[in-house]
Scaffold this active site. Sequence first.
Site, short mmCIF file in Angstrom:
data_model
loop_
_atom_site.label_atom_id
_atom_site.label_comp_id
_atom_site.label_asym_id
_atom_site.label_seq_id
_atom_site.Cartn_x
_atom_site.Cartn_y
_atom_site.Cartn_z
CG ASP A 1 -1.87 1.44 1.37
OD1 ASP A 1 -2.45 1.69 0.53
OD2 ASP A 1 -1.93 1.94 2.45
CB SER A 2 0.13 4.76 -0.58
OG SER A 2 -0.87 4.96 -0.15
CE1 TYR B 1 2.91 5.69 -3.24
CE2 TYR B 1 1.77 3.77 -4.23
CZ TYR B 1 2.92 4.31 -3.61
OH TYR B 1 3.97 3.53 -3.78
CB CYS C 1 -2.78 1.34 -2.43
SG CYS C 1 -3.02 2.99 -2.88
CG ASN C 2 -9.33 1.37 -2.61
OD1 ASN C 2 -10.40 0.97 -3.06
ND2 ASN C 2 -8.92 1.03 -1.43
CB THR C 3 -4.48 5.27 -5.48
OG1 THR C 3 -5.42 6.15 -4.43
CG2 THR C 3 -3.94 6.30 -6.22
CD GLU D 1 -2.09 8.62 7.14
OE1 GLU D 1 -1.11 9.25 7.65
OE2 GLU D 1 -2.08 7.69 6.26
CB CYS E 1 -10.03 5.21 0.30
SG CYS E 1 -8.39 5.99 0.70
CB THR E 2 -6.53 1.72 2.70
OG1 THR E 2 -5.84 3.06 2.18
CG2 THR E 2 -6.08 0.77 1.34
CG HIS E 3 -6.51 6.26 4.87
ND1 HIS E 3 -5.96 5.42 4.05
CD2 HIS E 3 -5.40 6.84 5.80
CE1 HIS E 3 -4.38 6.01 4.17
NE2 HIS E 3 -4.27 6.58 5.50
N1 DGL Z 1 -4.13 3.88 0.07
C1 DGL Z 1 -4.68 4.92 -0.63
C2 DGL Z 1 -6.15 4.50 -1.23
O1 DGL Z 1 -6.59 3.27 -0.93
C3 DGL Z 1 -5.15 6.30 0.25
C4 DGL Z 1 -3.80 7.00 0.80
C5 DGL Z 1 -2.95 7.71 -0.24
O2 DGL Z 1 -3.45 8.38 -1.20
O3 DGL Z 1 -2.13 6.97 -0.67
O4 DGL Z 1 -6.26 5.06 -2.38
#
Ligand code: DGL
Length: 273
Positions: free
Chosen positions: A17-18, A49, A80-82, A159, A191-193
Amino acid sequence: MYSIDKKTKNLPIGIFDSGIGGLTVAKSIFNLLPNEKVIYLGDTARLPYGTKSKETVILYSIECLKFLIKKKVKLIVVACNTASSVAVPFLKKITKIPILGVITPGAKAAVEKTKNNKIGVIGTVRTIKSKSYLKEIRKFNNKLKIFSQPCSLFVQLAEDGWIDNKIAYLTAETYLTILKKEKIDTLILGCTHYPVLKKTIGKVMGKKVTLIDSGEETAKEVKSVLERNNLLTNRKRKGIHKFYVTDFPSNFKAISERFLGKKIAKVEKIKLQ
Ligand code: DGL
């Protein structure tokens, strides 16, 4: 060259993940597959990301992938979704190791859940711009109505632990009112968060809207891919989990509990080539 033999079963699953958010995906995988060994990489030096260009996210994702390949993993999860939105086809060209992103499982679950055929998708700017969820949903059913909304501030709120206070509620209300007006009955947390903010998002959207956690859906898909390929471990005890980051291991450790549900004891800092 990737080849499956008896030993492959007991190799670890690789997740990247990012940064820290992918721990929400890892948590679901740990719960569903407790005996699997897992190697987790968070590219904390280059987070986020979600606000970067497609080209940059692809480049960073390739570097994360190469690190996991060197660690000899049997399957790779792009948590990571991105990165899943823009990089997976490029990653698949590099290795024969099975690679799973989080988009398809989340999209599939939403299509199965919706009753009024109106689905909402929230994610980072890059994920929403890529239309990845929209394209996946259309593959399953091209008659559904899909409404998307980037919610960048949710990442920082998660976060910082501002997950159920006034600011979190007002931010969620501001982002989500437009989706509420469209009367969606299913919302993909793309998104992971965002699963960390589930309570607040749920409060704003109301009880009638089903929230889809792409991480949970991905864990089910990981299990089924391992089963189908005869790659489930035959270990009878709990698998070891190893965590690597590209910067700030102390910060990662400190806030890991919010994302993983438990504190991580050891995090190693590495350099990506
Ligand atoms: N992990 C990213 C996602 O799921 C979120 C945090 C980022 O922007 O890196 O898209």
